[in-house]
Design a protein around this motif. Structure first.
Motif, PDB file in Angstrom:
ATOM      1  N   LEU A 144     -21.891 -22.577  50.058  1.00 42.83           N
ATOM      2  CA  LEU A 144     -21.407 -23.316  51.145  1.00 42.83           C
ATOM      3  C   LEU A 144     -22.246 -24.643  50.905  1.00 42.83           C
ATOM      4  CD1 LEU A 144     -21.535 -21.247  54.244  1.00 42.83           C
ATOM      5  CD2 LEU A 144     -19.700 -21.766  53.006  1.00 42.83           C
ATOM      6  N   PRO A 145     -21.456 -25.818  50.846  1.00 44.23           N
ATOM      7  CA  PRO A 145     -22.412 -27.141  50.568  1.00 44.23           C
ATOM      8  C   PRO A 145     -22.640 -27.361  52.000  1.00 44.23           C
ATOM      9  CG  PRO A 145     -19.578 -27.627  50.617  1.00 44.23           C
ATOM     10  CD  PRO A 145     -19.922 -26.061  50.536  1.00 44.23           C
ATOM     11  N   ILE A 146     -24.104 -28.023  51.799  1.00 40.30           N
ATOM     12  CA  ILE A 146     -24.909 -28.403  52.899  1.00 40.30           C
ATOM     13  C   ILE A 146     -25.472 -29.822  52.852  1.00 40.30           C
ATOM     14  CG2 ILE A 146     -26.951 -27.799  54.357  1.00 40.30           C
ATOM     15  CD1 ILE A 146     -24.814 -25.648  54.510  1.00 40.30           C
ATOM     16  N   GLU A 147     -25.129 -30.578  53.679  1.00 40.17           N
ATOM     17  CA  GLU A 147     -25.464 -32.150  53.784  1.00 40.17           C
ATOM     18  C   GLU A 147     -26.965 -32.120  53.771  1.00 40.17           C
ATOM     19  OE1 GLU A 147     -24.009 -35.877  56.048  1.00 40.17           O
ATOM     20  OE2 GLU A 147     -25.219 -34.657  57.177  1.00 40.17           O
ATOM     21  N   GLY A 148     -27.486 -32.978  52.708  1.00 45.23           N
ATOM     22  CA  GLY A 148     -29.139 -33.190  52.701  1.00 45.23           C
ATOM     23  C   GLY A 148     -29.324 -34.663  53.118  1.00 45.23           C
ATOM     24  N   ASN A 149     -29.573 -35.278  52.569  1.00 45.71           N
ATOM     25  CA  ASN A 149     -30.076 -36.558  53.021  1.00 45.71           C
ATOM     26  C   ASN A 149     -28.819 -37.553  53.333  1.00 45.71           C
ATOM     27  OD1 ASN A 149     -32.963 -36.255  52.918  1.00 45.71           O
ATOM     28  ND2 ASN A 149     -32.943 -36.801  50.967  1.00 45.71           N
ATOM     29  N   ALA A 150     -28.589 -38.159  54.411  1.00 43.12           N
ATOM     30  CA  ALA A 150     -27.531 -39.067  54.784  1.00 43.12           C
ATOM     31  C   ALA A 150     -27.480 -40.258  54.095  1.00 43.12           C
ATOM     32  CB  ALA A 150     -27.346 -39.013  56.226  1.00 43.12           C
ATOM     33  N   GLY A 170     -26.569 -30.099  49.240  1.00 40.22           N
ATOM     34  CA  GLY A 170     -27.320 -28.883  48.854  1.00 40.22           C
ATOM     35  C   GLY A 170     -26.299 -27.775  48.937  1.00 40.22           C
ATOM     36  N   GLN A 171     -26.658 -26.605  48.843  1.00 35.80           N
ATOM     37  CA  GLN A 171     -25.645 -25.715  49.070  1.00 35.80           C
ATOM     38  C   GLN A 171     -26.387 -24.206  49.349  1.00 35.80           C
ATOM     39  OE1 GLN A 171     -23.456 -24.892  45.383  1.00 35.80           O
ATOM     40  NE2 GLN A 171     -25.203 -24.117  44.237  1.00 35.80           N
ATOM     41  N   VAL A 172     -25.614 -23.285  50.104  1.00 29.90           N
ATOM     42  CA  VAL A 172     -26.398 -22.073  50.460  1.00 29.90           C
ATOM     43  C   VAL A 172     -25.391 -21.175  49.854  1.00 29.90           C
ATOM     44  CG1 VAL A 172     -26.772 -20.650  52.412  1.00 29.90           C
ATOM     45  CG2 VAL A 172     -27.458 -23.072  52.570  1.00 29.90           C
ATOM     46  N   GLU A 173     -25.926 -20.012  49.071  1.00 27.61           N
ATOM     47  CA  GLU A 173     -25.426 -19.000  48.600  1.00 27.61           C
ATOM     48  C   GLU A 173     -25.420 -17.741  49.467  1.00 27.61           C
ATOM     49  OE1 GLU A 173     -26.396 -16.191  44.637  1.00 27.61           O
ATOM     50  OE2 GLU A 173     -27.020 -18.053  44.566  1.00 27.61           O
ATOM     51  N   ILE A 174     -24.320 -17.229  49.743  1.00 29.63           N
ATOM     52  CA  ILE A 174     -24.197 -16.367  50.653  1.00 29.63           C
ATOM     53  C   ILE A 174     -23.431 -14.930  49.895  1.00 29.63           C
ATOM     54  CG2 ILE A 174     -23.437 -14.984  52.756  1.00 29.63           C
ATOM     55  CD1 ILE A 174     -23.401 -17.661  54.018  1.00 29.63           C
ATOM     56  N   ASP A 175     -24.380 -13.707  49.760  1.00 27.02           N
ATOM     57  CA  ASP A 175     -23.595 -12.686  49.063  1.00 27.02           C
ATOM     58  C   ASP A 175     -23.106 -11.432  50.202  1.00 27.02           C
ATOM     59  OD1 ASP A 175     -24.387 -13.260  46.278  1.00 27.02           O
ATOM     60  OD2 ASP A 175     -26.202 -12.824  46.912  1.00 27.02           O
ATOM     61  N   ALA A 176     -21.932 -10.979  49.617  1.00 19.79           N
ATOM     62  CA  ALA A 176     -21.509  -9.855  50.372  1.00 19.79           C
ATOM     63  C   ALA A 176     -21.959  -8.630  49.866  1.00 19.79           C
ATOM     64  CB  ALA A 176     -19.916  -9.800  50.260  1.00 19.79           C
ATOM     65  N   PHE A 177     -22.674  -7.992  50.853  1.00 22.60           N
ATOM     66  CA  PHE A 177     -23.191  -6.622  50.566  1.00 22.60           C
ATOM     67  C   PHE A 177     -22.239  -5.436  51.181  1.00 22.60           C
ATOM     68  CE2 PHE A 177     -26.668  -9.670  50.779  1.00 22.60           C
ATOM     69  CZ  PHE A 177     -27.118  -9.657  49.630  1.00 22.60           C
ATOM     70  N   GLU A 178     -22.546  -4.059  50.509  1.00 24.53           N
ATOM     71  CA  GLU A 178     -21.729  -3.171  51.016  1.00 24.53           C
ATOM     72  C   GLU A 178     -22.643  -1.961  51.934  1.00 24.53           C
ATOM     73  OE1 GLU A 178     -18.954   0.289  49.039  1.00 24.53           O
ATOM     74  OE2 GLU A 178     -19.397  -1.454  48.121  1.00 24.53           O
ATOM     75  N   HIS A 179     -22.048  -1.736  52.906  1.00 27.13           N
ATOM     76  CA  HIS A 179     -22.432  -0.665  53.637  1.00 27.13           C
ATOM     77  C   HIS A 179     -21.491   0.533  53.820  1.00 27.13           C
ATOM     78  CE1 HIS A 179     -24.946   0.699  56.929  1.00 27.13           C
ATOM     79  NE2 HIS A 179     -23.802   0.835  57.865  1.00 27.13           N
ATOM     80  N   ALA A 180     -22.342   1.579  53.640  1.00 23.76           N
ATOM     81  CA  ALA A 180     -21.204   2.951  53.355  1.00 23.76           C
ATOM     82  C   ALA A 180     -21.848   4.237  54.043  1.00 23.76           C
ATOM     83  CB  ALA A 180     -20.948   3.157  51.832  1.00 23.76           C
TER      84      ALA A 180
END
Length: 391
Positions: A144-150, A170-180
Motif C-alpha cells: 500500500l503506498p503511503i504519503e510521506g512528506n507533502a 513510502g509503502q506498507v507491506e501486508i502479508d496474508a497469513f493462514e489460520h487452519a
C-alpha cells in the motif's frame, strides 16, 4: 371305611372361605412347629438352629405371607392395564405403579426427552472488523503506498524565482497469513446424532476463527499472523494516566483533544469492559453522567464525549502486573478505519474429508482462512498509557 386326611386337607369341613382355609392351615403349621421346637429343646438342640426356626415361624405369621409371586405379578398387570385405560386405581394398585420402580411397575412407561440443539457458550472477540478498513485481495502480499512528506510551496515576488517541490511516498507491506483447523468426528456420531452436528461445527469454526483474527489485529506480533496495533505502541502518540484511575477523566479529555478534528469526528473508543466500568463510575460521580451516555437503543454502543465506545476484550487492563508493575495501554481513541488495514485473501473454507480417516471410521472437517492486517496510518489514533506514577 374310614378316611385319613393330612393336617392341610379340609374337604369334609364346613369351612369353605379360601381365606379361612389359609388361616387355619397357617395355625396348624404354627402349632406343629411349636410342638417340634419344644420336643427338640428337651433334647438339647443347637441354639443357632432354634434361632433360625424362630425366625421362620415369625415370617410365617406375617399377614400376606402366603401370597405367591404369581399373585404379585398379576396385581401389577391389572394395575398397568387399568392405568392405560384411564380407570381409577385403588390404594394397592396405585402403589404398584411408580416412576422410580422396576420396569414391571411402570418405570418403562416414562421416557426422557432430548432437545435437538446444543447450548453453546459465548464467544467474545474485539470488533476490529467493525471499525477498521477491510478489502479483498487476489494475492498473498499487498503493498500500500503511503504519503510521506507533502509538497510545499513558497511565497514569491512577481518576478522572483520559484523552487521545485514534490511529495514523497513510502509503502506498507501486508502479508496474508493462514489460520487452519482439523476437526475429526466419527462417522457413526454424524449419522446418529439428533442434532445437526455438521452445522454446529461450521458455526463454531467461524466463531473461533473470528476470535483468533480479532486478537491478532489487536496484539498479534506479525510472526505467522497479522500485526496488531498494540504490538508497537511507540508508533502512536500517547497520553499518560495513573493506574489507580484517580486522574482518568482529565486524561480522557486530554486524549480526545490531542487528536486532530478530522480524525476525532470519525473516532471511536476502544477498551475492555473492566476499564469501561472504572470510567463510568467516576464519570457519573464527577459530572452527573455528562461525559458518559448509554446507547439510545439496544445494540448501539455507549458514548464517551459524544463518540461510540466499543467493547474490546483483547485490550489491556488499566492496572498492570509484575514487580515493578508494568505499564499498560488500556484505551485507544481515533479513526481506526484510517489507522488499520485488513486484507482478506481467502474467506473461511470448510471441507468435509470422508476419505483420509475412513479406515478408522473418522470424518475430518478441514477449515482454513487467509487474512492479514497491519497499521498503515498511526497518526489517526492516540493511545492512553497507564503507569503507577502517571508519568
Amino acid at each position: 371305611m374310614s378316611k385319613h386326611f393330612s393336617a392341610l386337607e379340609f374337604k369334609d369341613a364346613e369351612v369353605t372361605d379360601p381365606v379361612e382355609l389359609v388361616t387355619k392351615s397357617i395355625d396348624d403349621l404354627t402349632k406343629s412347629v411349636d410342638e417340634r421346637l419344644k420336643a427338640l429343646e428337651t433334647k438339647g438342640l443347637d441354639p443357632k438352629l432354634v434361632e433360625r426356626l424362630t425366625k421362620l415361624e415369625a415370617k410365617a405369621n406375617r399377614p400376606g405371607a402366603a401370597a405367591s409371586t404369581d399373585e404379585a405379578k398379576e396385581l401389577e398387570r391389572k394395575s398397568i392395564n387399568a392405568f392405560m385405560r384411564g380407570e381409577p386405581l385403588d390404594g394397592i394398585e396405585r402403589k404398584s405403579l411408580t416412576i422410580g420402580g422396576s420396569p414391571t411397575t411402570g418405570a418403562d412407561l416414562v421416557a426422557p426427552q432430548y432437545l435437538a440443539q446444543i447450548i453453546t457458550k459465548l464467544v467474545q472477540f474485539s470488533p476490529m472488523r467493525a471499525v477498521a478498513s477491510a478489502m479483498g485481495v487476489g494475492t498473498g502480499k499487498v503493498f500500500l503506498p503511503i504519503e510521506g512528506n507533502a509538497l510545499s510551496g513558497t511565497w514569491v515576488t512577481e518576478t522572483g524565482s520559484r523552487s521545485e517541490t514534490n511529495p514523497d511516498f513510502g509503502q506498507v507491506e501486508i502479508d496474508a497469513f493462514e489460520h487452519a483447523a482439523i476437526v475429526p468426528v466419527s462417522r457413526q456420531l454424524l449419522e446418529d446424532s439428533i442434532v445437526d452436528l455438521s452445522g454446529y461445527l461450521s458455526n463454531q469454526i467461524s466463531k473461533q476463527f473470528g476470535k483468533a483474527e480479532a486478537t491478532a489485529f489487536v496484539s498479534g506480533d506479525g510472526n505467522g499472523k497479522p500485526t496488531g496495533f498494540l504490538n508497537t505502541p511507540s508508533a502512536f502518540d500517547q497520553v499518560v494516566a495513573k493506574q489507580d484511575g484517580s486522574n482518568i477523566l482529565d486524561k480522557l479529555i486530554s486524549l480526545f483533544y490531542a487528536l486532530p478534528d478530522a480524525y476525532a469526528s470519525q473516532g471511536v473508543w476502544f477498551m475492555n469492559r473492566t476499564t469501561q466500568g472504572v470510567i463510568r463510575s467516576k464519570a457519573v460521580l464527577a459530572t452527573n453522567g455528562i461525559l458518559w451516555s448509554d446507547g439510545l437503543a439496544d445494540g448501539t454502543p455507549a458514548r464517551l464525549l459524544g463518540r461510540p465506545v466499543y467493547d474490546a476484550v483483547d485490550m489491556q487492563n488499566l492496572v498492570g502486573t509484575g514487580s515493578p508493575v508494568a505499564a499498560t495501554y488500556p484505551i485507544a481513541f481515533g479513526d481506526f478505519a484510517s489507522m488499520y488495514q485488513i486484507i482478506d485473501r481467502v474467506g473461511v473454507q470448510i471441507m468435509r474429508d470422508d476419505f483420509t480417516g475412513a479406515d478408522n471410521g473418522i470424518v475430518k472437517f478441514r477449515a482454513r482462512r487467509r487474512v492479514g492486517g497491519k497499521v498503515v496510518l498511526p497518526e489517526a489514533v492516540k493511545l492512553m498509557k497507564a503507569t503507577v506514577s502517571g508519568s
